[in-house]
Enzyme design. Structure first.
Site, PDB file in Angstrom:
ATOM      1  N   SER A 114       0.815  -1.214   0.000  1.00 18.90           N
ATOM      2  CA  SER A 114       0.000   0.000   0.000  1.00 18.90           C
ATOM      3  C   SER A 114       0.844   1.257   0.000  1.00 18.90           C
ATOM      4  CB  SER A 114      -0.916   0.015   1.235  1.00 18.90           C
ATOM      5  OG  SER A 114      -0.138   0.001   2.427  1.00 18.90           O
ATOM      6  N   HIS A 158      -2.344  -2.911  -6.117  1.00 20.69           N
ATOM      7  CA  HIS A 158      -2.816  -2.618  -4.765  1.00 20.69           C
ATOM      8  C   HIS A 158      -4.333  -2.731  -4.691  1.00 20.69           C
ATOM      9  CE1 HIS A 158      -3.631   0.500  -1.401  1.00 20.69           C
ATOM     10  NE2 HIS A 158      -3.509  -0.713  -0.891  1.00 20.69           N
ATOM     11  N   GLU A 169      -5.210  -0.055  -7.572  1.00 21.25           N
ATOM     12  CA  GLU A 169      -4.168   0.841  -8.041  1.00 21.25           C
ATOM     13  C   GLU A 169      -3.092   0.009  -8.745  1.00 21.25           C
ATOM     14  OE1 GLU A 169      -4.060   4.611  -4.993  1.00 21.25           O
ATOM     15  OE2 GLU A 169      -3.236   2.719  -4.254  1.00 21.25           O
ATOM     16  N   ASN A 171      -3.711   6.426  -0.385  1.00 19.61           N
ATOM     17  CA  ASN A 171      -3.065   6.584   0.913  1.00 19.61           C
ATOM     18  C   ASN A 171      -2.232   7.866   0.993  1.00 19.61           C
ATOM     19  OD1 ASN A 171      -4.090   4.345   2.224  1.00 19.61           O
ATOM     20  ND2 ASN A 171      -2.491   2.989   1.489  1.00 19.61           N
TER      21      ASN A 171
END
Length: 484
Positions: free
Chosen positions: A119, A140, A152, A190
């Site tokens: 991540s 991800h 992702e 994130n």
């Protein structure tokens, strides 16, 4: 490039979910764990997840049996030698991943694509640990993988474009929406989400507002699915702390340094829901309604004053000028500049309404506790949740929201991801009702730019200075960002 046989290394919550996603799409899956005990836990996660889907009517018994039948479990990595794709889902420790990828490079056939579900860790470093860096990508998934629609796809400077395209196609086959991004710590979701959460902890430490107040403003006022502290407890404070450290290691931006409060809670073992206690020790408290108040008189000034006065009049309160029990000032700060013009500045409370749901009540250095209580009562009678906060730039909502929007602009301007992909990542990956560019354009570019200038003037945080692209678009009179 066809992917029919897929390996998943690591069958914890994420790995088991990823294996299920592949099997649901009709692929043959080989799940690998370190030992028999871990393998049994992985099998149990798969069985429980598909059983829940069966109970909810999302799978038939035959479909569930077929999904489980496509998954083979093993403790031997050597069994991955014929896989077309191997996805790694082991714990977020770079050294562990580097060793694993070096081993996978040895085991797998030369054309196998290797993917990491990290991540936040650098995909380039992982790719460089192999002899096939062009065939290594980030893939991800978001938790829970069978439910969340976003994936992702992380490309590095070494990635073969054909491999990236093939993985994007695979994501579509899985029923996911892929956003392709560059290899930067935190990728899109994130990298934008965690600094916002960390900043919320900083505002709490600074005493700008309470934990419950900050959560209420962002949930009810900004329309987010959860407040920042509720979300931190759900993610896990240790996970958030680790991601912030990765961000800080790459950027050296002091906003990315984990807040002292976050560090203290993690050190104390308060990790959130997983440990029955983080920022909260139970369910977040629900606001209490008020149907009556000891306040009898009020005054109100600023944009929208007459409308609010009409509502308060209809509720039985009397508008009576500066002699009132409390004086409300609608608008932005600095509220104290309005307070000092009154005969009794202790009576003035700033008010910023967010629709009919929540009101930020700005408390100056001169405001009395009686005035804060009176303003809170008035809001409660109107069915509005009051959130007292310090008289600081942006109060709570803008202080948290505007830097996040600014980060998104800088991300796009750096060529790291497109406007559409950034918006999609935040909507699908974080459950936001709108992406940052959709939000920015709805608020107005000039308002966001001016709000950031106010934040920068007060906090002197370089990252709060408006992104040059935002400033240029405002000067040019633009109302939207280019989508090409």
């Amino acid at each position: 490039m066809a992917f029919e046989r897929v390996g998943v290394v690591g069958l914890g919550t994420m790995g088991a979910g990823i294996a299920e996603v592949f099997a649901r799409a009709g692929l043959r899956v080989l799940g690998v764990e370190a030992d028999a005990e871990a393998l049994a836990r992985g099998r149990s996660l798969l069985e429980k997840s598909t059983a829940r889907a069966l109970d909810k009517g999302r799978l038939t018994a035959q479909e569930r049996e077929a999904i489980l039948g496509r998954v083979t479990l093993t403790t031997s990595r050597e069994d991955l030698r014929e896989a077309d794709l191997v996805v790694e889902a082991i714990p977020e420790h770079l050294e562990l991943k580097l060793r694993l990828f070096a081993d996978l490079d040895r085991i797998c056939k030369p054309e196998t694509v290797l993917a990491t579900n990290t991540s936040s860790l650098p995909v380039t470093a992982i790719a460089a640990a192999t002899g096939r860096p062009g065939r290594v990508v980030g893939l991800h998934f978001f938790n829970p993988a069978p439910v969340m629609r976003l994936v992702e796809v992380v490309r590095t400077v070494l990635s073969d474009p054909g491999v990236v395209g093939a993985v994007e196609g695979l994501a579509e086959r899985l029923g996911k929406t892929a956003v392709t991004v560059g290899d930067r710590a935190g990728f899109v979701a994130n990298r934008l989400l965690l600094p916002y959460l960390n900043h919320a902890a900083v505002l709490l430490e600074l005493g700008v507002a309470t934990r419950d107040g900050i959560d209420a403003v962002m949930r009810q006022g900004a329309g987010l699915p959860m407040g920042p502290f509720e979300l931190l407890d759900l993610i896990g404070l240790d996970t958030a702390y680790e991601i912030m450290e990765v961000l800080y290691d790459e950027t050296r931006d002091r906003r990315h340094a984990p807040s002292p409060l976050l560090r203290e809670l993690v050190t104390a073992g308060r990790l959130g829901r997983k440990s029955q206690g983080g920022f909260y020790t139970g369910e977040p408290p629900q606001p209490q309604d008020a149907r009556s108040s000891g306040v009898r008189t009020f005054d109100v000034a600023g944009p929208g004053a007459d409308e609010l006065a009409g509502r308060l009049d209809a509720a039985g309160f009397k508008r009576s000028g500066e002699a009132a029990d409390v004086v409300l000032r609608l608008g932005d700060r600095p509220v104290v500049e309005h307070a000092v013009r009154l005969r009794d500045p202790a009576k003035l409370v700033g008010v910023r309404l967010h629709g009919d749901r929540v009101a930020e009540l700005a408390v100056t250095a001169l405001t009395s506790q009686e005035a804060v209580a009176a303003a809170s009562d008035l809001m409660k009678v109107l069915g509005i949740t009051p959130v007292p906060c310090k008289d600081r730039a942006g109060f709570v909502a803008d202080a948290l929201l505007l830097p996040y929007l600014n980060d998104a602009v800088r991300m796009y301007d750096a060529g790291y991801a497109s406007v559409a992909d950034i918006d999609t990542a935040m909507r699908l990956g974080c459950g936001y009702p709108a992406g940052p560019f959709e939000t920015l354009e709805a608020m107005g570019l000039e308002r966001v730019r001016d709000g950031l200038r106010a934040l920068y003037a007060e906090y002197r945080e370089p990252a709060f200075a408006p992104a040059p692209l935002l400033d240029q678009l405002v000067v040019a009179g633009a109302s939207a960002f280019p989508r090409s």
